[in-house]
Design an enzyme around this catalytic site. Structure first.
Site: not given
Ligand code: UDX
Ligand code: ADP
Length: 467
Positions: A165, A167, A225, A281
């Protein structure tokens, strides 16, 4: 099997992945009955709560879908045996946290929940089933599941697919409705394996264009993944590494990100500087990747990916340390207001949130932290801190005070720190906040969401990341 032969789906694990994913499949495939089962009674009770604001997971758009489907073709239950027995297809969406004990402690993924699921399926199944790995797992986990099913089972035939997944929390429903791709790994080489791949493909085809559904072998799917998450985390660490350099040189990270991101080969997404990435993740998957590489004696590859985590730790430490240095080298007995505790906006999830580590560092210097987060439950914050095992829990409880009102958090505070990029923080009455804080009033914006010019004009001393 084909789409029409799937009448019943069971999903084991009613968490951040299983819950929203099954809600969307139920919405898009009203002819399929979906039962989400979990060992956690409280969680299932919350999924069945009449008040949809009490669902265990907050995701924009989720409660509307649950309202439409629950009790019609979407069910939540603790009767795992029944769910498995009735299903033609079983999704495994249980958690695979980093091991906290024994071999691989602190690095490898703990597969005990996956193994328990496989054993349970083998024990209660009486008819052929397709088993779908949804949880993020190390490459070759399907082999473990297959070995258990083939050796413990009662001769029932299983087809194992990997369907990771992608998402992201906070945008889960949009991501599920409109995914960049759906990845399905299976056994192309046998007719039955191909049938299983096509059956799951036909479910997604109900709403995802066929060209976005990729079929691969199982190992490519499992490893894709981990790789996708490692690449995404690497981008955040790359931009965060440059924030330190910007702060020393007079370059501005936002300008840098724009300049670099307009190169279409690099792209402009996921270049937002921050106090450090969190979430369930990135940290776990990279640790797992590093562990796999080390186990295979690929030490250079392991060190390469390990750096992504080291920079992330450095970023959290740098942010906390800057607060102490700026507040005249001590935060002892000073009130620090945290706006945000979740690892990103629009979620109540706090796993690996940078806020936890920043708080831990400041409490070590005897700060009094008041936290406001619009979605995170108060006891969760204390539990998060206690799980670090840094000090006696009574000290955490007296040093961290979760509050329901942001203005209560900032009243008489020496500094405000933005830890999560919730939109509402931008709209606050910052003139009022200035008037009720201690002076000089410091703002440490760990997400670069505030208008620093406006705040400086009001009288704040503002620190942003990479500026
Ligand atoms: C991530 C992956 O994006 C997703 O595809 C996978 O299925 C699960 O792991 P998630 O952890 O839910 O998703 O959120 P994500 O939007 O990826 O952000 C992860 C972390 O990185 C957050 O703490 C966010 O604040 C940080 N982040 C993200 C940044 O600091 N800068 C960015 O430009 C993007
Ligand atoms: P994710 O973010 O991967 O969805 P969560 O921790 O939110 O992870 O959800 C995983 C869910 O799986 C939890 O609610 C947990 O209770 C459930 N779970 C773990 N092991 C089992 C098991 N053997 N049988 C049923 N449910 C399980």
């Amino acid at each position: 099997m084909n789409f029409n032969s799937i009448k019943n789906i069971c999903c084991i694990g009613a968490g951040y992945v299983g819950g929203p994913t099954m809600a969307v499949i139920a919405e898009k495939c009203p002819e399929i009955k979906i039962t989400v089962v979990d060992v956690n009674e409280e969680r299932i009770k919350a999924w069945n709560d009449n008040n949809l604001d009490n669902l265990p997971i907050y995701e924009p758009g989720l409660k509307e879908i649950v309202q439409k489907t629950r009790g019609k073709n979407l069910f939540f239950s603790t009767d795992i045996d029944k769910g498995i027995k009735e299903a033609d297809m079983i999704f495994i969406s249980v958690n695979t946290p980093t091991k906290t004990y024994g071999k691989g402690k602190g690095m490898a993924a703990d597969l005990k929940f996956i193994e328990l699921c496989a054993r349970k399926i083998a024990e209660v199944s009486t008819e052929s089933k397709i088993i779908v790995e949804k949880s993020t797992i190390p490459v070759r986990t399907a082999q473990t599941i297959k070995s258990i099913l083939d050796n413990v089972g009662t001769g029932v035939k299983y087809h194992i697919l990997s369907n990771p997944e992608f998402l992201a929390e906070g945008t889960a429903i949009d991501d599920l409705h409109n995914p960049d791709r759906v990845l399905i790994g299976g056994d192309h080489d046998s007719k039955e394996g191909q049938d299983a791949l096509d059956t799951l493909t036909s479910i997604y085809e109900k709403w995802v264009p066929r060209e976005r559904i990729l079929q691969t072998n199982v190992w490519s799917s499992e490893l894709s993944k981990l790789t996708a998450n490692a690449f995404l985390a690497q981008r955040v660490s790359s931009i965060n590494a440059m924030t330190a350099l910007c702060e020393k040189t007079g370059a501005d990270i936002e300008e840098l990100a724009r300049a670099v991101g307009t190169d279409t080969r690099i792209g402009n997404k996921f270049l937002k500087p921050s106090v450090g990435f969190g979430g369930s993740c990135f940290n776990k998957d990279i640790l797992n990747l590093v562990y796999i590489c080390k186990s295979l004696n690929l030490n250079e590859v392991a060190s390469y990916w390990e750096q992504v985590l080291l920079i992330n730790d450095y970023q959290k430490y740098r942010f906390a340390d800057n607060i102490i240095t700026t507040l005249y080298n001590t935060v002892t007995d000073k009130k620090i207001a945290f706006l945000g505790w979740a690892f990103k906006k629009n979620t109540n999830d706090t796993r690996e949130s940078a806020a936890i580590y920043v708080a831990d560092y400041l409490i070590e210097d005897k700060a009094n932290i008041y936290v406001y987060d619009p979605k995170v439950e108060h006891p969760k914050m204390i539990r998060d801190l206690n799980e670090l095992n840094t000090r006696d829990s009574s000290i955490n409880e007296s040093s961290l005070s979760p509050v329901d009102d942001p203005y209560l958090a900032v009243k008489d505070a020496h500094a405000v720190a933005i830890l999560t990029e919730w939109d509402e923080f931008i709209e606050y009455d910052w003139e009022k906040i200035f008037s009720i804080m201690k002076k000089p009033a410091f703002v440490f914006d760990g997400r670069n969401i505030l208008d620093s010019k406006k705040l400086t004009k009001i009288g704040f001393k503002v620190y942003q990341i990479g500026k």
